[in-house]
Enzyme design. Structure first.
Site, mmCIF file in Angstrom:
data_model
loop_
_atom_site.group_PDB
_atom_site.id
_atom_site.type_symbol
_atom_site.label_atom_id
_atom_site.label_comp_id
_atom_site.label_asym_id
_atom_site.label_seq_id
_atom_site.Cartn_x
_atom_site.Cartn_y
_atom_site.Cartn_z
ATOM 1 N N SER A 143 0.852 -1.198 0.000
ATOM 2 C CA SER A 143 0.000 0.000 0.000
ATOM 3 C C SER A 143 0.880 1.238 0.000
ATOM 4 C CB SER A 143 -0.866 0.009 1.267
ATOM 5 O OG SER A 143 -1.540 1.245 1.421
ATOM 6 N N TYR A 151 -1.973 0.202 10.934
ATOM 7 C CA TYR A 151 -2.160 -0.268 9.548
ATOM 8 C C TYR A 151 -0.891 0.022 8.745
ATOM 9 C CZ TYR A 151 -3.889 -0.824 4.798
ATOM 10 O OH TYR A 151 -4.035 -1.224 3.485
HETATM 11 P P1 NDP Z 1 -11.785 -5.681 0.513
HETATM 12 O O1 NDP Z 1 -12.263 -5.454 1.913
HETATM 13 O O2 NDP Z 1 -12.747 -5.479 -0.597
HETATM 14 O O3 NDP Z 1 -11.150 -7.150 0.379
HETATM 15 C C1 NDP Z 1 -10.396 -7.718 1.410
HETATM 16 C C2 NDP Z 1 -10.294 -9.218 1.193
HETATM 17 O O4 NDP Z 1 -9.460 -9.765 2.231
HETATM 18 C C3 NDP Z 1 -11.640 -9.922 1.282
HETATM 19 O O5 NDP Z 1 -11.734 -10.883 0.270
HETATM 20 C C4 NDP Z 1 -11.599 -10.588 2.637
HETATM 21 O O6 NDP Z 1 -12.328 -11.813 2.608
HETATM 22 C C5 NDP Z 1 -10.108 -10.894 2.780
HETATM 23 N N1 NDP Z 1 -9.773 -11.061 4.194
HETATM 24 C C6 NDP Z 1 -9.747 -10.128 5.163
HETATM 25 N N2 NDP Z 1 -9.474 -10.692 6.353
HETATM 26 C C7 NDP Z 1 -9.306 -12.020 6.115
HETATM 27 C C8 NDP Z 1 -9.030 -13.134 6.954
HETATM 28 N N3 NDP Z 1 -8.846 -13.008 8.269
HETATM 29 N N4 NDP Z 1 -8.944 -14.364 6.386
HETATM 30 C C9 NDP Z 1 -9.113 -14.505 5.061
HETATM 31 N N5 NDP Z 1 -9.380 -13.495 4.216
HETATM 32 C C10 NDP Z 1 -9.488 -12.262 4.750
HETATM 33 O O7 NDP Z 1 -10.528 -4.711 0.360
HETATM 34 P P2 NDP Z 1 -9.468 -4.499 -0.823
HETATM 35 O O8 NDP Z 1 -9.775 -5.315 -1.998
HETATM 36 O O9 NDP Z 1 -9.320 -3.035 -0.991
HETATM 37 O O10 NDP Z 1 -8.151 -5.018 -0.089
HETATM 38 C C11 NDP Z 1 -7.285 -5.991 -0.629
HETATM 39 C C12 NDP Z 1 -5.871 -5.652 -0.208
HETATM 40 O O11 NDP Z 1 -5.495 -4.395 -0.778
HETATM 41 C C13 NDP Z 1 -5.644 -5.524 1.292
HETATM 42 O O12 NDP Z 1 -4.419 -6.131 1.630
HETATM 43 C C14 NDP Z 1 -5.569 -4.020 1.512
HETATM 44 O O13 NDP Z 1 -4.802 -3.691 2.641
HETATM 45 C C15 NDP Z 1 -4.888 -3.599 0.231
HETATM 46 N N6 NDP Z 1 -5.024 -2.204 -0.152
HETATM 47 C C16 NDP Z 1 -6.258 -1.642 -0.299
HETATM 48 C C17 NDP Z 1 -6.370 -0.310 -0.661
HETATM 49 C C18 NDP Z 1 -7.685 0.387 -0.764
HETATM 50 O O14 NDP Z 1 -7.707 1.629 -0.730
HETATM 51 N N7 NDP Z 1 -8.797 -0.321 -0.898
HETATM 52 C C19 NDP Z 1 -5.171 0.493 -0.965
HETATM 53 C C20 NDP Z 1 -3.938 -0.198 -0.759
HETATM 54 C C21 NDP Z 1 -3.868 -1.506 -0.409
HETATM 55 P P3 NDP Z 1 -13.372 -12.304 3.745
HETATM 56 O O15 NDP Z 1 -13.926 -11.087 4.413
HETATM 57 O O16 NDP Z 1 -14.366 -13.106 2.986
HETATM 58 O O17 NDP Z 1 -12.527 -13.133 4.641
HETATM 59 C C1 8X3 Z 2 -5.114 1.633 1.821
HETATM 60 C C2 8X3 Z 2 -4.830 3.021 1.380
HETATM 61 O O1 8X3 Z 2 -4.316 5.365 2.217
HETATM 62 O O2 8X3 Z 2 -6.152 4.177 3.301
HETATM 63 O O3 8X3 Z 2 -3.949 0.902 1.996
HETATM 64 O O4 8X3 Z 2 -3.883 3.575 3.731
HETATM 65 S S1 8X3 Z 2 -4.778 4.068 2.733
#
Ligand code: NDP
Ligand code: 8X3
Length: 253
Positions: free
Chosen positions: A141, A154
């Site tokens: 991220s 985070y």
């Molecule tokens: P979502 O919340 O849409 O997706 C998160 C996914 O992670 C879900 O499929 C969820 O599945 C899974 N997950 C979370 N906790 C668990 C667990 N304990 N066990 C198994 N699976 C888990 O968010 P994003 O698609 O945005 O996030 C995906 C990645 O991208 C993350 O690592 C996030 O930190 C990163 N990210 C996101 C950004 C954003 O702005 N959205 C920016 C930068 C990075 P379920 O709940 O079914 O378990």
């Molecule tokens: C998710 C993006 O800016 O909320 O990783 O940390 S931010």
């Protein structure tokens, strides 16, 4: 010859789901994981119907070492021999200054974003070593490159992903295994709904006044990285919305 296999953690929504669809369209068979069984089942049917690819679903909590190990070991030898591991499962929980932080939120983030990523990597990588090739994509991220107020824990977990990506690359280079880190800025997914514990109104406001990335935008970057010729490795990719200059400077109209 068997198809290439992509194993994607956290594929029940957002970036993981979009990546599963895009890589299936690219011809990969797919392993999708997450805790929400119905979502996994729905995505499996969609990929099979729309792209004719094979799909395995593994429903487990990546914070639990035994669940992760048992889920992986439930795969047949063919399916364990994965070509791409996409370490995507992750979350932010809460947005508080350090003195007000909630221990449960901290445990969730550290256990998922760092320990969960480590568990599945440790379990899957020996299969890549056996065949002397493979590609790991860690979803970091902007929060792994910069810190911002109230996001300390985070940010610390994503800084850990940054460090682990560099270290894994050093450990695995001699086995022909590539390690790519993809670091997005703001992506509109369920991320903020989860961060704000289901307060959807607050989550929506995060993306007011500018155009955030979509899950599909990030998936297309991942696809680009994993479909390059074998001798090229994109080590680290920072992908931001045009309006976002840093973790905490976003131009809103
Ligand atoms: P979502 O919340 O849409 O997706 C998160 C996914 O992670 C879900 O499929 C969820 O599945 C899974 N997950 C979370 N906790 C668990 C667990 N304990 N066990 C198994 N699976 C888990 O968010 P994003 O698609 O945005 O996030 C995906 C990645 O991208 C993350 O690592 C996030 O930190 C990163 N990210 C996101 C950004 C954003 O702005 N959205 C920016 C930068 C990075 P379920 O709940 O079914 O378990
Ligand atoms: C998710 C993006 O800016 O909320 O990783 O940390 S931010």
């Amino acid at each position: 010859m068997k198809n290439k296999i992509a194993f994607i953690t956290g594929a029940t929504s957002g970036i993981g789901e979009a990546t599963a669809l895009l890589l299936a369209a690219e011809g990969y068979d797919i392993v999708i994981t997450g805790r929400r069984e119905e979502r996994l089942a729905g995505l499996k049917v969609r990929i099979e119907n729309e792209y004719g690819r094979k799909v395995k679903t593994l429903c487990f909590d990546i914070r639990c070492k035994d669940e992760t190990l048992n889920a992986f070991n439930s795969l047949s030898e063919d399916w364990k021999s994965i070509d791409i591991l996409i370490n995507n499962a992750g979350l932010a929980s809460g947005l508080e200054p350090i003195q007000d932080g909630d221990f449960e939120d901290w445990d969730k983030m550290i256990d998922t974003n760092i320990k969960g990523l480590l568990y599945i990597t440790r379990i899957a990588v020996p299969e890549m070593i056996k065949k002397n090739c493979g590609h790991i994509v860690n979803i970091g991220s902007i929060a792994g490159k910069e810190v911002y107020p109230n996001g300390g824990v985070y940010c610390a977990t994503k800084h850990a992903v940054d460090a682990l990506s560099k270290a894994m690359r050093m450990d695995l280079v001699k086995y022909g295994i590539k390690v790519t880190q993809v670091c997005p800025g703001a992506v509109k997914t369920e991320f903020s709904n989860v961060r704000f514990h289901g307060d959807d109104e607050r989550a929506e406001k995060v993306y007011d006044g500018f155009v955030p990335l979509t899950a599909e935008d990030v998936a297309s970057v991942i696809k680009y990285a994993v479909t390059l010729p074998d001798h090229i490795c994109l080590n680290d990719i920072l992908v931001m919305p045009k309006a976002q200059a840093s973790a905490y400077v976003t131009y809103k109209e």
